[in-house]
Structures are given as structure tokens and as C-alpha cells.
Design an enzyme around this catalytic site. Structure first.
Site, PDB file in Angstrom:
ATOM      1  N   ALA A  57       0.839  -1.201   0.000  1.00 52.19           N
ATOM      2  CA  ALA A  57       0.000   0.000   0.000  1.00 52.19           C
ATOM      3  C   ALA A  57       0.870   1.246   0.000  1.00 52.19           C
ATOM      4  O   ALA A  57       1.481   1.587   1.023  1.00 52.19           O
ATOM      5  CB  ALA A  57      -0.925  -0.015   1.210  1.00 52.19           C
ATOM      6  N   ASN A  90      -0.780   4.189  -5.204  1.00 50.31           N
ATOM      7  CA  ASN A  90      -1.468   2.946  -5.567  1.00 50.31           C
ATOM      8  C   ASN A  90      -1.281   1.875  -4.503  1.00 50.31           C
ATOM      9  O   ASN A  90      -0.300   1.907  -3.752  1.00 50.31           O
ATOM     10  CB  ASN A  90      -0.932   2.406  -6.900  1.00 50.31           C
ATOM     11  CG  ASN A  90      -1.269   3.294  -8.075  1.00 50.31           C
ATOM     12  OD1 ASN A  90      -2.422   3.658  -8.281  1.00 50.31           O
ATOM     13  ND2 ASN A  90      -0.264   3.665  -8.845  1.00 50.31           N
ATOM     14  N   VAL A 142       8.870   1.509   5.569  1.00 44.91           N
ATOM     15  CA  VAL A 142       9.092   0.077   5.343  1.00 44.91           C
ATOM     16  C   VAL A 142       9.290  -0.241   3.871  1.00 44.91           C
ATOM     17  O   VAL A 142       9.951  -1.218   3.528  1.00 44.91           O
ATOM     18  CB  VAL A 142       7.942  -0.781   5.920  1.00 44.91           C
ATOM     19  CG1 VAL A 142       7.892  -0.673   7.425  1.00 44.91           C
ATOM     20  CG2 VAL A 142       6.606  -0.408   5.298  1.00 44.91           C
ATOM     21  N   ASP A 143       8.734   0.590   2.974  1.00 45.46           N
ATOM     22  CA  ASP A 143       8.930   0.339   1.547  1.00 45.46           C
ATOM     23  C   ASP A 143      10.405   0.428   1.170  1.00 45.46           C
ATOM     24  O   ASP A 143      10.896  -0.356   0.349  1.00 45.46           O
ATOM     25  CB  ASP A 143       8.095   1.318   0.705  1.00 45.46           C
ATOM     26  CG  ASP A 143       8.364   2.783   1.043  1.00 45.46           C
ATOM     27  OD1 ASP A 143       8.823   3.079   2.162  1.00 45.46           O
ATOM     28  OD2 ASP A 143       8.087   3.639   0.173  1.00 45.46           O
ATOM     29  N   ARG A 144      11.137   1.337   1.804  1.00 45.40           N
ATOM     30  CA  ARG A 144      12.564   1.481   1.513  1.00 45.40           C
ATOM     31  C   ARG A 144      13.344   0.279   2.047  1.00 45.40           C
ATOM     32  O   ARG A 144      14.264  -0.222   1.386  1.00 45.40           O
ATOM     33  CB  ARG A 144      13.082   2.777   2.106  1.00 45.40           C
ATOM     34  CG  ARG A 144      12.375   4.021   1.558  1.00 45.40           C
ATOM     35  CD  ARG A 144      12.875   5.294   2.213  1.00 45.40           C
ATOM     36  NE  ARG A 144      14.248   5.565   1.816  1.00 45.40           N
ATOM     37  CZ  ARG A 144      14.996   6.513   2.388  1.00 45.40           C
ATOM     38  NH1 ARG A 144      14.510   7.231   3.383  1.00 45.40           N
ATOM     39  NH2 ARG A 144      16.236   6.708   1.968  1.00 45.40           N
ATOM     40  N   ASP A 178      13.814   4.328  -6.354  1.00 46.55           N
ATOM     41  CA  ASP A 178      12.394   4.021  -6.474  1.00 46.55           C
ATOM     42  C   ASP A 178      11.670   5.269  -6.963  1.00 46.55           C
ATOM     43  O   ASP A 178      11.559   6.271  -6.238  1.00 46.55           O
ATOM     44  CB  ASP A 178      11.830   3.562  -5.124  1.00 46.55           C
ATOM     45  CG  ASP A 178      10.414   3.009  -5.243  1.00 46.55           C
ATOM     46  OD1 ASP A 178       9.750   3.265  -6.269  1.00 46.55           O
ATOM     47  OD2 ASP A 178       9.969   2.324  -4.312  1.00 46.55           O
TER      48      ASP A 178
END
Length: 269
Positions: free
Chosen positions: A7, A11, A108-110, A129
Site C-alpha cells: 500500500a 497505488n 518500510v517500503d525502503r 524508487d
């Protein structure tokens, strides 16, 4: 099978992995008001189209940088797939050292990108990214997360330019045929595209100099293929990098058991 949910600010990506490969990857715009039932109507249709059923989903893992989206994603996992989701959080076993002054500040995406990139490509490396923000993450040869840099995303910059300057139109990102634009729109497209190429090349060069060793450069995010056309510093594009990070994290940690305690649905991680 594993249901993976990533998430992001723009998107939410849903994907199913059968232990060998991705069986389906689908995207929907992030809307914190969307209910678990609305997600289900959309997602179950796509699963059926792919020849999959909810009963085949035995585990769920969720990674999010949008806390407000977590409640309904948890409800989706519990009510429609009968699984208690594993939530990507610092308390889990990541298998990497987070070399930050304040680890709790890192999205957390990193970390997921760093985890997956090191597992797949070794190190040291830089992960770029191209998302809502453009992030540059540094991972050493042992997989340690060393931090990085954050810049405004391409589309965010385009929108800011349009909003702040009354006579500048909203444009779409694209590679211009020439750097010198012979019109306002052409000039804007050149400035955005080649300006970001300059930003990427400049930051990568400075990171490599500061790190003091050769580094691989991996790119992910929706605009990675387009921007990679303008530079040769990007060695590989991996659009599923964050999903792979979630899959690897799910494999390292025991999944929680489903509980009937509805209060669990509003707990944070």
C-alpha cells in the site's frame, strides 16, 4: 498461496505468489475510505479471471506507508481470505542491519526494497524508487541498510509546477526529442525529464563517491523504464522489487494466527 499487499501513497498493489512465481499482480488507486468489501469485489473478480480462488490464499503480508489504509486491508484479509495478515514492521526479523540514527523513521517500503535488492543482486548497491517520492537507498555488501536520499517524485513536481504558476499547464511526463524546447509545453517537458535525469545522475555520483566503492544501481517504480531511457547509470529495472521484499519478509517470520478478537483490527504496528 501468499497474498502480498503493498500500500503506497498513490497505488495499492495486490499480488499472489504460489511459492515459485507470481500468479497475478494488480493495482488500484489508494483511497483510505475504500472499505474491505469494496476491495473484495474488485480483487475476487481479478482472482477468478486468473483462475484462482480465495480458498487458495493461506497467508497474507501487508506493507504500507499509509497507516489509514491498514484497517480495511486487515479486514479484507480476515473476512474474505480467513488469514491474519503479517504486517511489515521494524519488530520483525528482517535479516539485515538497519544502520540509521532513527530506524523508526525509515519507511518500510525502503527497507523492503533494500532487502529484496540485496537478496537478488548482492551489494553494495543503490536502489532508486520512482514513486510518489523519488528515493535513493544505499545497501552495503552485507545487506546493511545505510540510508539514502529522498527527492520529490516526478508527478508531484509536475503538479506543483502547474499549481504554483498560473500560466503553466499540467503536462504528462515523457522523453522530449530535444533539450531546447521551442514552446512552453516542450520546455516544461524538457525541464522535468532532463532535470530528473540530472538529479538522478548527480545523486548517484555523489553517493558512490561518499560510499567509496563500486555500486550496482537498481531501479523500480512505475516511471523507472521511462527515465532509464535517458541515462546509462541504471543497470537493471525490477518492477516487482517491493513485492519481492514482502515475500522474503513473509518467509522469514511466523504468520500470526487468526483471532476472533475484533479489537485486534484496530491495533497499529
Amino acid at each position: 498461496m501468499l497474498l502480498v499487499v503493498d500500500a503506497g501513497n498513490t497505488n495499492i498493489v495486490f499480488a499472489v505468489h504460489d511459492g515459485l512465481s507470481w500468479r497475478g499482480i494488480w493495482r488500484i488507486s489508494t483511497d483510505t475510505q475504500r472499505t474491505s468489501d469494496e476491495y473484495a469485489v474488485w480483487l475476487l473478480t481479478l482472482l477468478t479471471h486468473q483462475g484462482l480462488s480465495p480458498a487458495q490464499i493461506t497467508q497474507t503480508v501487508i506493507g504500507t506507508v499509509v497507516p489509514a489504509a491498514l484497517y480495511n486491508l486487515r479486514r479484507l484479509s480476515r473476512d474474505w481470505f480467513g488469514t491474519e495478515p503479517l504486517i511489515a514492521a521494524l519488530r520483525l526479523d528482517w535479516g539485515i542491519e538497519i544502520l540509521m540514527d532513527q530506524p523508526s523513521e525509515v519507511g518500510v517500503d525502503r527497507l523492503l526494497n533494500g532487502l529484496a535488492a540485496h537478496r537478488l543482486y548482492g551489494g553494495p548497491l543503490i536502489i532508486i524508487d520512482f514513486g510518489t517520492a523519488t528515493t535513493f537507498d544505499v545497501v552495503d555488501d552485507k545487506g546493511g541498510y545505510n540510508g539514502g536520499a529522498i527527492a520529490p517524485g516526478v508527478n508531484l513536481s509536475i503538479e506543483a509546477l502547474h499549481q504554483a504558476a498560473a500560466r503553466l499547464p499540467r503536462i504528462a511526463i515523457g522523453r522530449p526529442q530535444s533539450v531546447i524546447g521551442r514552446g512552453t509545453v516542450a520546455a516544461m517537458r524538457s525541464g522535468v525529464f532532463w532535470g530528473y535525469i540530472g538529479l538522478v545522475e548527480g545523486l548517484v555520483a555523489r553517493i558512490k563517491t561518499e560510499f567509496g566503492a563500486p555500486m550496482k544501481v537498481i531501479a523500480t517504480g512505475g516511471l523507472a523504464p521511462l527515465l532509464a531511457e535517458g541515462t546509462d547509470i541504471i543497470e537493471r529495472i525490477d518492477p516487482e522489487l517491493t513485492l519481492e521484499g514482502l515475500r522474503i519478509l513473509a518467509g522469514r517470520n511466523p504468520h500470526p494466527l487468526l483471532t476472533n478478537d475484533k479489537s485486534k483490527a484496530i491495533e497499529g504496528d
